[in-house]
Design a protein around this motif. Structure first.
Motif, short mmCIF file in Angstrom:
data_model
loop_
_atom_site.label_atom_id
_atom_site.label_comp_id
_atom_site.label_asym_id
_atom_site.label_seq_id
_atom_site.Cartn_x
_atom_site.Cartn_y
_atom_site.Cartn_z
N LEU A 48 43.49 44.73 42.01
CA LEU A 48 43.13 43.41 41.50
C LEU A 48 41.75 42.99 41.97
O LEU A 48 40.97 42.39 41.22
N LEU A 49 41.42 43.31 43.23
CA LEU A 49 40.09 42.99 43.76
C LEU A 49 38.99 43.71 42.99
O LEU A 49 37.94 43.14 42.70
N GLN A 97 33.58 39.26 37.75
CA GLN A 97 32.53 38.39 38.27
C GLN A 97 31.14 38.87 37.84
O GLN A 97 30.26 38.06 37.54
N LYS A 98 30.95 40.19 37.79
CA LYS A 98 29.68 40.73 37.30
C LYS A 98 29.46 40.35 35.84
O LYS A 98 28.36 39.98 35.42
N LEU A 99 30.53 40.47 35.07
CA LEU A 99 30.44 40.12 33.66
C LEU A 99 30.16 38.63 33.48
O LEU A 99 29.38 38.24 32.61
N MET A 123 36.31 33.34 32.60
CA MET A 123 36.64 32.42 33.68
C MET A 123 38.16 32.29 33.85
O MET A 123 38.68 32.26 34.97
N GLN A 124 38.86 32.26 32.74
CA GLN A 124 40.32 32.21 32.83
C GLN A 124 40.86 33.48 33.47
O GLN A 124 41.80 33.44 34.26
N LEU A 165 43.24 36.36 38.09
CA LEU A 165 43.16 37.43 39.09
C LEU A 165 43.18 36.86 40.51
O LEU A 165 43.83 37.41 41.40
N THR A 166 42.46 35.76 40.72
CA THR A 166 42.43 35.13 42.06
C THR A 166 43.83 34.71 42.50
O THR A 166 44.24 34.93 43.65
#
Length: 675
Positions: A648-649, A656-658, A625-626, A631-632
């Protein structure tokens, strides 16, 4: 140095109840003891002593530790000095580690320098009180400044005669060697004939006393009648084997107990500022003697408090001093406030005109937060857009170095309201600063790593196919490797500290417990894993490690010893020879509440295994999550670099999959295992 077996023997022998009882009145409550906490103004007994664990803990202020830690905090001693205090109490002979000849000479040299400095301090003090010139010149100076006799004694003030050879001649007659008079900086050799010349001749003397009480150096001030036209009013001892100016703070020895009690330190510039504030009744004060604060000095203060008020003159020099070192204080986690005294006053003159209560009240009413101070100083009267932009950038830079994200966010909101800029703009600038700082850290780490030989275990973690004996141990994370192989370089910047602490707490308490027994290896044999071994394996599967170096050391030692017969991990770490490790163990294993025996849940291999598996999954979840948040933020800042934004995307999609995979396992996984 005290060798490890001796440290362990001292800790084994020291009875925590006996030690604490010397300073605190204790009453037996069940299997424990209870009393008023000596570390805060306690009205209801909240300080518990556990003979079984050999630890003490306050449930209000959180202070505590083992017998060594208690003595360190209560008596404001260093770790070695606290060990020696206990050794004397329990008649334990200190066995110093065998040193090489070079180390012995270095140790002997250091001890000889301390001895010479101690003699010199007594010599200067004797001259001040008993010599005709000492009383007529030196004592008269202190009397004119209104310094009381008790303060003169407290700070061991003295006087060096004007005769440029008097002190050196007296030392040589006493048998002190020329070599150590030079090494300490008390004297130097004349270029003409090689004779010794007193460095501090004709000056009043201010000894520097280290935290342990040893005289490390001196400062000498030329008398008022000679200051006109003198470029250097003060002369200080040069750096030596026992003194580095950026490692010491003047007055810390006299102030350390008051600092710890008040949980606050006032920072001033000079010797006389410290002395006058003590005479006024304010004792939690130290001076950096006009030099920029160093990390060493900040770490020294951090042992006693994290709250600091910079207390300087209100002139340009005072403002410059207040701004200097602020970012370093913030980076090291200090809570910084600033107060400038009225024009024409310094702490020395202000203290002489006010009582301690008046001084404290004035400070409380006039101290400002560092952001407010910096904003006022840098932006007052500034109208040029470029100059204003540079000033705001400097303010945001100070916020960027703060480690706590909530504190940073609070300051950004405050700055937005003060400066009239949107929070989004200021946050973007702050994030840019943080990213640049972290990138510099990564570059430094890579440079450091490239200069070292590879260590065992570096590189990609083994897959379950390459490591058949553990293929059945970790089904909840067996699919994580492909997605997380690129996470390892980021571990130094992510700090899931709460979960790290919970995991290490389990390692300390149950590290030697077998939680996986008779696990088939695929080769017709079986293995068993202790909790410590399982945690170590599980983290290495994805190339993860704790951000806290001492946590990694604790885990490594637990793995090393976990299968030794009779190994008690909690006892091993709470009595550890490394003070920092023992304090971590004591802190983590101190329960927030004391339950009766009937309410305590038994720790079985099954319950411990289930708990550690959930903690490890939560650790991964917080980690990823961090990474997603980072990345965002980076994607938003990379609008001018299409290639970087695409990369980065792509990484964000993998992350997000992980996250989804981990979330499913947290929500519904039942660990299959053989116990």
């Amino acid at each position: 140095m005290i060798d490890r077996p001796t440290i362990e023997r001292i800790k084994e022998r020291a009875d925590i109840v006996d030690v604490v009882s010397e300073f605190v009145s204790l009453k037996k409550v069940g299997v424990n003891y209870r009393g008023l906490c000596p570390f805060h103004n306690d009205h209801t007994p909240s300080f518990y002593v556990s003979p079984a664990r050999r630890t003490c803990h306050c449930f209000v202020c959180g202070e505590g530790g083992d017998s060594v830690g208690f003595i360190m905090k209560h008596e404001q001693m260093t770790y070695p000095d606290a060990l020696r205090w206990l050794a004397r109490r329990y008649n334990i002979t200190i066995q110093e580690r065998e040193l090489t000849e070079e180390q012995k000479k270095e140790q002997n040299d250091r001890e000889a320098m301390y001895i010479v400095n101690e003699w010199a301090a007594n010599y200067f003090k004797d001259i001040l009180h008993n010599d005709i010139d000492g009383r007529a010149i030196g004592m008269q100076y202190f009397r004119q400044r209104g310094v009381r006799d008790d303060i003169i004694e407290k700070f061991q003030l003295g006087f060096c005669l004007s005769d440029r050879h008097a002190m050196s001649d007296a030392a040589l007659k006493k048998g002190y060697q020329k070599e150590y008079l030079i090494k300490t900086g008390l004297a130097y050799e004349s270029e003409k004939n090689g004779s010794l010349v007193d460095r501090f001749s004709g000056r009043v003397m201010f000894p520097w006393i280290g935290v342990s009480g040893k005289v490390t150096a001196f400062g000498g001030r030329v008398l008022d009648s000679r200051t006109k036209g003198v470029s250097q009013k003060y002369v200080n001892s040069p750096d030596s084997d026992i003194y580095h100016k950026d490692h010491e703070l003047y007055g810390l020895f006299q102030a350390k107990k008051a600092i710890a009690k008040a949980d606050l330190v006032y920072m001033v510039e000079g010797y006389t500022d410290v002395i006058s504030m003590h005479q006024c009744g304010i004792e939690n004060v130290v001076a950096n003697s006009g030099t920029a604060l160093s990390e060493h000095q900040i770490h020294l203060l951090h042992r006693f408090t994290h709250n600091i008020v910079l207390l300087y003159d209100g002139d340009a020099a005072g403002i410059k001093a207040a701004l200097r070192g602020t970012d370093m204080l913030l980076r090291e986690g200090m809570n910084v406030k600033v107060m400038l005294l009225p024009d024409g006053d310094d702490p020395d003159s202000f203290a002489s005109k006010h009582t301690a209560e008046e001084f404290r009240t004035y400070i409380k009413e006039h101290q400002t937060d560092f952001i407010e101070f910096k904003t006022k100083v840098l932006l007052q009267g500034v109208t040029d857009p470029r100059e204003r932009s540079e000033a705001i950038s400097s303010i945001i830079q100070s916020i960027s170095v703060i480690g706590d994200p909530i504190v940073r966010a609070t300051y950004i909101q405050d700055c937005s309201a003060r400066l009239g800029y949107s929070e989004q703009t200021l946050t973007a600038k702050m994030n840019d600063n943080i990213r640049n700082y972290r990138e510099e850290q990564r570059k430094a780490e890579r440079r450091k790593a490239s200069s070292l030989p590879p260590t065992e275990g570096e590189g990609e973690p083994d897959s379950s196919e390459d490591n058949p004996q553990t293929s059945n141990l970790n089904p909840q994370t067996s699919n994580l490797n492909p997605q997380t192989s690129n996470l390892k370089p980021q571990t130094s910047n992510l700090n899931p500290s709460t979960l790290s602490s919970l995991i290490i707490k389990e390692v300390i308490r149950h590290g030697s417990m077998i939680i996986y027994d008779n696990v088939e290896t695929g080769e017709g044999t079986t293995v068993s894993l202790t909790l410590a071994e399982f945690v170590d394996y599980d983290l290495k599967t994805d190339g993860l490690q704790f951000a806290e170096p001492l946590y990694n050391q604790i885990l490594a030692e637990a793995v090393e010893h976990s299968k030794q017969e009779g190994f008690d991990s909690e006892r091993y770490f709470t009595l550890h020879h490394d003070y920092d490790i023992s304090q971590i163990a004591i802190t983590l294993c101190s329960d927030n509440v004391i339950l009766s025996k009937s309410l305590q849940m038994e720790a079985t291999p099954y319950t411990v295994c289930e708990h550690i598996n959930h903690l490890l999954l939560d650790f991964r979840n917080e980690y990823i999550m961090q990474r997603i948040n980072t990345l965002t933020a980076e994607i938003k800042l990379a609008t001018d670099d299409a290639d970087r934004q695409m990369a980065l995307l792509a990484e964000l999609q993998q992350a997000q999959k992980l996250r989804s995979l981990i979330a499913k396992k947290i929500g519904g996984s039942v660990i299959s295992r053989k116990v």
